[in-house]
Design a protein around this motif. Structure first.
Motif, PDB file in Angstrom:
ATOM      1  N   ALA A 121       0.807  -1.217   0.000  1.00 57.42           N
ATOM      2  CA  ALA A 121       0.000   0.000   0.000  1.00 57.42           C
ATOM      3  C   ALA A 121       0.844   1.274   0.000  1.00 57.42           C
ATOM      4  O   ALA A 121       0.343   2.355  -0.314  1.00 57.42           O
ATOM      5  N   ALA A 122       2.125   1.174   0.361  1.00 58.26           N
ATOM      6  CA  ALA A 122       2.986   2.356   0.444  1.00 58.26           C
ATOM      7  C   ALA A 122       3.215   2.931  -0.950  1.00 58.26           C
ATOM      8  O   ALA A 122       3.482   2.193  -1.900  1.00 58.26           O
ATOM      9  N   ARG A 123       3.140   4.253  -1.071  1.00 58.53           N
ATOM     10  CA  ARG A 123       3.328   4.916  -2.349  1.00 58.53           C
ATOM     11  C   ARG A 123       4.226   6.144  -2.207  1.00 58.53           C
ATOM     12  O   ARG A 123       3.803   7.275  -2.424  1.00 58.53           O
ATOM     13  N   PRO A 124       5.484   5.972  -1.849  1.00 55.28           N
ATOM     14  CA  PRO A 124       6.375   7.124  -1.806  1.00 55.28           C
ATOM     15  C   PRO A 124       6.554   7.695  -3.211  1.00 55.28           C
ATOM     16  O   PRO A 124       6.561   6.963  -4.199  1.00 55.28           O
ATOM     17  N   THR A 125       6.686   9.002  -3.297  1.00 56.39           N
ATOM     18  CA  THR A 125       6.802   9.636  -4.602  1.00 56.39           C
ATOM     19  C   THR A 125       8.212   9.472  -5.164  1.00 56.39           C
ATOM     20  O   THR A 125       9.178   9.267  -4.439  1.00 56.39           O
ATOM     21  N   GLN A 126       8.302   9.576  -6.487  1.00 57.99           N
ATOM     22  CA  GLN A 126       9.578   9.596  -7.201  1.00 57.99           C
ATOM     23  C   GLN A 126      10.461   8.383  -6.877  1.00 57.99           C
ATOM     24  O   GLN A 126      11.660   8.503  -6.638  1.00 57.99           O
ATOM     25  N   VAL A 127       9.872   7.211  -6.884  1.00 59.61           N
ATOM     26  CA  VAL A 127      10.621   5.961  -6.748  1.00 59.61           C
ATOM     27  C   VAL A 127      10.375   5.143  -8.014  1.00 59.61           C
ATOM     28  O   VAL A 127       9.244   5.048  -8.493  1.00 59.61           O
ATOM     29  N   ARG A 128      11.422   4.580  -8.548  1.00 59.05           N
ATOM     30  CA  ARG A 128      11.306   3.742  -9.743  1.00 59.05           C
ATOM     31  C   ARG A 128      11.970   2.390  -9.481  1.00 59.05           C
ATOM     32  O   ARG A 128      12.956   2.297  -8.743  1.00 59.05           O
ATOM     33  N   LEU A 129      11.443   1.347 -10.118  1.00 62.17           N
ATOM     34  CA  LEU A 129      11.905  -0.022  -9.920  1.00 62.17           C
ATOM     35  C   LEU A 129      12.390  -0.600 -11.241  1.00 62.17           C
ATOM     36  O   LEU A 129      11.794  -0.364 -12.293  1.00 62.17           O
ATOM     37  N   LEU A 130      13.472  -1.353 -11.171  1.00 67.28           N
ATOM     38  CA  LEU A 130      13.977  -2.076 -12.335  1.00 67.28           C
ATOM     39  C   LEU A 130      14.325  -3.487 -11.898  1.00 67.28           C
ATOM     40  O   LEU A 130      15.141  -3.674 -10.986  1.00 67.28           O
ATOM     41  N   THR A 131      13.730  -4.488 -12.520  1.00 66.53           N
ATOM     42  CA  THR A 131      14.030  -5.889 -12.238  1.00 66.53           C
ATOM     43  C   THR A 131      14.703  -6.507 -13.453  1.00 66.53           C
ATOM     44  O   THR A 131      14.143  -6.483 -14.559  1.00 66.53           O
ATOM     45  N   LEU A 132      15.896  -7.042 -13.260  1.00 62.09           N
ATOM     46  CA  LEU A 132      16.609  -7.697 -14.352  1.00 62.09           C
ATOM     47  C   LEU A 132      16.035  -9.090 -14.584  1.00 62.09           C
ATOM     48  O   LEU A 132      15.828  -9.833 -13.625  1.00 62.09           O
ATOM     49  N   PRO A 133      15.760  -9.465 -15.816  1.00 62.13           N
ATOM     50  CA  PRO A 133      15.311 -10.838 -16.088  1.00 62.13           C
ATOM     51  C   PRO A 133      16.352 -11.840 -15.602  1.00 62.13           C
ATOM     52  O   PRO A 133      17.557 -11.645 -15.803  1.00 62.13           O
ATOM     53  N   ARG A 134      15.904 -12.922 -14.973  1.00 62.95           N
ATOM     54  CA  ARG A 134      16.831 -13.909 -14.426  1.00 62.95           C
ATOM     55  C   ARG A 134      17.369 -14.794 -15.545  1.00 62.95           C
ATOM     56  O   ARG A 134      16.609 -15.427 -16.269  1.00 62.95           O
ATOM     57  N   GLY A 135      18.687 -14.808 -15.647  1.00 60.53           N
ATOM     58  CA  GLY A 135      19.314 -15.640 -16.666  1.00 60.53           C
ATOM     59  C   GLY A 135      20.782 -15.308 -16.804  1.00 60.53           C
ATOM     60  O   GLY A 135      21.207 -14.200 -16.488  1.00 60.53           O
ATOM     61  N   GLY A 136      21.558 -16.280 -17.263  1.00 61.28           N
ATOM     62  CA  GLY A 136      22.989 -16.098 -17.406  1.00 61.28           C
ATOM     63  C   GLY A 136      23.402 -15.944 -18.855  1.00 61.28           C
ATOM     64  O   GLY A 136      22.582 -15.992 -19.772  1.00 61.28           O
ATOM     65  N   ALA A 137      24.705 -15.740 -19.050  1.00 61.44           N
ATOM     66  CA  ALA A 137      25.274 -15.631 -20.391  1.00 61.44           C
ATOM     67  C   ALA A 137      26.714 -16.122 -20.335  1.00 61.44           C
ATOM     68  O   ALA A 137      27.388 -16.012 -19.308  1.00 61.44           O
ATOM     69  N   ASP A 138      27.185 -16.649 -21.455  1.00 61.73           N
ATOM     70  CA  ASP A 138      28.550 -17.178 -21.499  1.00 61.73           C
ATOM     71  C   ASP A 138      29.597 -16.084 -21.558  1.00 61.73           C
ATOM     72  O   ASP A 138      30.758 -16.310 -21.200  1.00 61.73           O
ATOM     73  N   SER A 139      29.205 -14.896 -22.032  1.00 63.02           N
ATOM     74  CA  SER A 139      30.130 -13.770 -22.107  1.00 63.02           C
ATOM     75  C   SER A 139      29.391 -12.502 -21.722  1.00 63.02           C
ATOM     76  O   SER A 139      28.149 -12.453 -21.785  1.00 63.02           O
ATOM     77  N   PRO A 140      30.110 -11.460 -21.301  1.00 62.25           N
ATOM     78  CA  PRO A 140      29.442 -10.221 -20.876  1.00 62.25           C
ATOM     79  C   PRO A 140      28.603  -9.621 -22.000  1.00 62.25           C
ATOM     80  O   PRO A 140      29.016  -9.592 -23.163  1.00 62.25           O
ATOM     81  N   ARG A 141      27.429  -9.154 -21.646  1.00 60.35           N
ATOM     82  CA  ARG A 141      26.549  -8.564 -22.652  1.00 60.35           C
ATOM     83  C   ARG A 141      25.952  -7.268 -22.121  1.00 60.35           C
ATOM     84  O   ARG A 141      25.882  -7.040 -20.918  1.00 60.35           O
ATOM     85  N   TYR A 142      25.547  -6.412 -23.054  1.00 60.39           N
ATOM     86  CA  TYR A 142      24.853  -5.178 -22.697  1.00 60.39           C
ATOM     87  C   TYR A 142      23.355  -5.271 -23.007  1.00 60.39           C
ATOM     88  O   TYR A 142      22.542  -4.599 -22.399  1.00 60.39           O
ATOM     89  N   GLU A 143      23.025  -6.107 -24.008  1.00 67.67           N
ATOM     90  CA  GLU A 143      21.646  -6.165 -24.452  1.00 67.67           C
ATOM     91  C   GLU A 143      20.774  -6.889 -23.431  1.00 67.67           C
ATOM     92  O   GLU A 143      21.273  -7.567 -22.539  1.00 67.67           O
ATOM     93  N   GLY A 144      19.473  -6.753 -23.611  1.00 70.08           N
ATOM     94  CA  GLY A 144      18.524  -7.400 -22.706  1.00 70.08           C
ATOM     95  C   GLY A 144      17.445  -6.429 -22.299  1.00 70.08           C
ATOM     96  O   GLY A 144      17.677  -5.213 -22.232  1.00 70.08           O
ATOM     97  N   PRO A 145      16.238  -6.938 -22.038  1.00 69.22           N
ATOM     98  CA  PRO A 145      15.142  -6.043 -21.670  1.00 69.22           C
ATOM     99  C   PRO A 145      15.380  -5.379 -20.321  1.00 69.22           C
ATOM    100  O   PRO A 145      15.913  -5.992 -19.395  1.00 69.22           O
ATOM    101  N   ALA A 146      15.032  -4.112 -20.234  1.00 70.24           N
ATOM    102  CA  ALA A 146      15.183  -3.368 -18.981  1.00 70.24           C
ATOM    103  C   ALA A 146      14.075  -2.327 -18.925  1.00 70.24           C
ATOM    104  O   ALA A 146      14.125  -1.320 -19.632  1.00 70.24           O
ATOM    105  N   GLU A 147      13.065  -2.581 -18.115  1.00 71.78           N
ATOM    106  CA  GLU A 147      11.914  -1.684 -18.044  1.00 71.78           C
ATOM    107  C   GLU A 147      11.797  -1.098 -16.648  1.00 71.78           C
ATOM    108  O   GLU A 147      11.578  -1.816 -15.674  1.00 71.78           O
ATOM    109  N   TRP A 148      11.961   0.203 -16.562  1.00 67.30           N
ATOM    110  CA  TRP A 148      11.755   0.912 -15.305  1.00 67.30           C
ATOM    111  C   TRP A 148      10.267   1.156 -15.106  1.00 67.30           C
ATOM    112  O   TRP A 148       9.571   1.579 -16.041  1.00 67.30           O
ATOM    113  N   VAL A 149       9.782   0.904 -13.899  1.00 67.97           N
ATOM    114  CA  VAL A 149       8.351   1.067 -13.624  1.00 67.97           C
ATOM    115  C   VAL A 149       8.164   1.817 -12.311  1.00 67.97           C
ATOM    116  O   VAL A 149       9.041   1.823 -11.443  1.00 67.97           O
ATOM    117  N   ALA A 150       7.001   2.422 -12.174  1.00 67.05           N
ATOM    118  CA  ALA A 150       6.621   3.043 -10.910  1.00 67.05           C
ATOM    119  C   ALA A 150       6.016   1.979 -10.000  1.00 67.05           C
ATOM    120  O   ALA A 150       5.432   0.999 -10.477  1.00 67.05           O
TER     121      ALA A 150
END
Length: 604
Positions: A121-150
């Motif tokens: 129920a808490a709704r502090p103002t000006q807070v944003r959330l980003l959750t990284l999709p769970r998963g690995g990779a064989d080498s470092p990567r930059y790509e991948g979905p990243a959605e910031w949400v309120a």
């Protein structure tokens, strides 16, 4: 000329046009008061303009298809528009960005915790959330979905409860009331620290711990951490260690290696880390309880600048691997951040032992701050040993920051331990309610043989059957006409397997005269029925499927047809409905998908 062919060069150029890395997207929070590092990809040699508010910079894509630039620091504020080449991010805020990472106890969602309703129920103002999709990779990567949400009831439900509790507690600092906060959740249950390293483990091979899903070292850094390294952060919260608790001797070095790796990747050599110490838990990995891993976590913090320990052993009763009491953990972490990183003056550090000296048969301990007894009248949680190494509970007297210990069984005390063991029974705190860091002054090899409390057991008896539950939330006995159908002893009863041993459904609610609910975070077992039948309902509110095992007594014969099993012992029969499969001669398995429930009906 074919018009489609004529469009191909233009289409290729559009597909490869300069863009921001995915982590720089609409709704995001960028770190205030530090130079802003921005990056992305594009066509080699392409020139682009990057603009945020009134600031702009021109940069070029290098031969590897990467570009980067730096803008001057911004104060807290927003919203802004960020443009770079062909990409635009709207609703961009400048504030504090916190990375929250680890395994299942960091991953555990807000809807699963004890104070879920209040937190959702808490709704502090000006807070944003980003959750990284769970998963690995064989080498470092930059790509991948990243959605910031309120934050709202939907986006918070599965967002890290520790991260959200941390953010709520930060808002209690008046100086942060109007500072935007970005919380980045990069967590994955069942994983060892090796998977989060950016480099190969610097410990002997035999001391390396494995993750679920056979994850190799570095794969989670590559897949979940590297994509967000372009984003400058204020600090990092790390709640992990359960998967490494079988090899505590290696963990301090591995944790320090991870902190070094991440600081290099972020180009932040003094990046703050808040290491959340494992709470009380009755289980063991490789025969060792969590006290030895807690020691390694404390050691890593002591040996690393800008790393602080969050003590948690008193936040739960110790019978749940995934305790629901996450709000207090977030609060304690925020207290440390507010003092050590944000400069607020308030008590936040867990008390630590400063010195020990002997006077006759007494040990005098001095702590770095005054202590109080939180429960009862006398301090407890201390044990003493003489040269024989046999520990005995000590009588303790508290005088401010000094504790005087003695034991009738130890005439010449050599060593002392405090809050040691799987479920520490200690009752000292500082003025902020934070207990001292567990410690020992000996260097004896790890040994987890210790008596510990167990939760309450229950029994339901009818004219046709008798059912009993055990100490850790399992059905340990089902008897018909005095004949046991469920196996007793080690490996018997019901259980849900995990890499850390059986999952403990130790939270018990008597919901009526004939209704008992055993639960742990997202899983519950409801036992009910009537005089003739016993109904069990396994509910799985998590995302991942579970297997519910029923170990039968070896003397029971099983005839499984479809989902119905007929059990027979010495001429007495019981029918069970709702079975998924049989494993070996004497184990039945009930499979429950995520967000589902399955009924198991016993008919004597």
């Amino acid at each position: 000329m074919n018009r489609s062919l004529a469009l191909l060069p233009l289409l290729a150029a559009t597909l490869n046009a300069a863009v921001l890395d995915p982590v720089f997207s609409s709704g995001m929070v960028l770190q205030r008061d530090q130079p802003l590092r921005l990056s992305g990809s594009g066509n080699p040699g392409e020139t682009l303009e990057v603009r945020l508010g009134e600031q702009s910079a021109t940069t070029e894509v290098d031969e590897h298809g990467r570009w980067k630039t730096v803008l001057s620091a911004f104060p807290a504020g927003g919203p802004y528009q960020l443009t770079a080449g062909d990409s635009t991010a709207q609703d961009v805020w400048i504030g504090d960005v916190w990375l929250c990472s680890g395994q299942s106890n960091m991953q555990m969602g807000v809807r699963e915790i004890e104070s879920a309703r209040e937190c959702l129920a808490a709704r502090p103002t000006q807070v944003r959330l980003l959750t990284l999709p769970r998963g690995g990779a064989d080498s470092p990567r930059y790509e991948g979905p990243a959605e910031w949400v309120a934050p709202d009831a939907t986006t918070l439900a599965d967002f890290s409860a520790v991260a959200w509790s941390f953010g709520l507690a930060l808002r209690e600092d008046p100086t942060l009331a109007h500072v935007p906060i970005g919380l980045v959740n990069a967590s994955f249950g069942g994983t060892a620290v090796e998977a989060w390293l950016a480099s190969q483990p610097e410990v002997p091979k035999e001391q390396i711990s494995g993750s679920m899903f056979d994850m190799a070292p570095t794969v989670l850094y590559n897949g979940m951490i590297h994509p967000i390294t372009p984003l400058t952060v204020k600090g990092a919260l790390w709640y992990q260690g359960e998967s490494n608790s079988g090899h505590p001797e290696a963990y301090a070095e591995l944790l320090q290696q991870m902190m070094r790796d991440w600081r290099r990747a972020w180009h932040q050599p003094e990046m703050p880390f808040f290491i959340i110490q494992l709470p009380a838990f009755s289980g063991r990995i490789n025969g060792l309880d969590f006290s030895w891993l807690r020691e390694a976590q404390a050691k890593a913090c002591q040996q690393t600048d800008h790393a602080w320990l969050v003590v948690t052993y008193d936040t739960t009763d110790g019978f749940d691997l995934h305790p629901r009491q996450k709000r207090e953990i977030g609060r304690r972490t925020a207290l440390l951040a507010r003092r050590e990183v944000l400069g607020e003056s308030l008590p936040s550090q867990a008390p630590q032992l400063e010195s020990v000296h002997t006077e006759a048969s007494q040990l005098h301990l001095t702590f770095d701050q005054p202590l109080v007894v939180s429960k009862g009248f006398h301090p407890n949680g201390f044990i003493l040993a003489g040269k024989d190494g046999e520990f005995h509970h000590a009588k303790a007297v508290l005088h401010g920051d000094e504790v005087i210990l003695e034991s009738d069984a130890v005439n010449d005390p050599q060593w002392v331990r405090f809050a040691w063991g799987p479920i520490p029974e200690a009752n000292l705190t500082n003025s902020a309610g934070i207990p001292p860091v567990p410690f020992r002054t000996d260097s004896l090899p790890p040994d987890s043989m210790v008596f510990q409390p167990l939760p309450t057991s229950y029994q339901l008896e009818t004219p046709r059957y008798r059912l009993e539950t055990g100490a850790l939330g399992a059905v340990t006995s089902f008897q018909v006409q005095g004949k046991p159908f469920i196996a007793s002893g080690p490996g018997g009863g019901t259980w849900i397997p995990t890499p850390f041993g059986p999952r403990n459904l130790s939270s018990t609610i008597v919901d009526g005269p004939r209704r008992l609910i055993l639960s742990e975070s997202t899983i519950s077992l409801t036992l009910t029925g009537d005089a003739a039948t016993s109904l069990w309902i396994v509910a799985n509110d998590g995302n991942d499927p579970i297997d519910f095992h029923i170990a039968l007594d070896p003397a029971v014969s099983v005839d499984l047809k479809g989902t119905t099993a007929k059990l027979t012992r010495d001429g007495t029969s019981v029918t069970i409905e709702g079975i998924s499969q049989r494993d070996g001669e004497s184990t039945l398995i009930v499979k429950v998908p995520g967000h589902a429930r399955q009924e198991i009906r016993w008919i004597p």
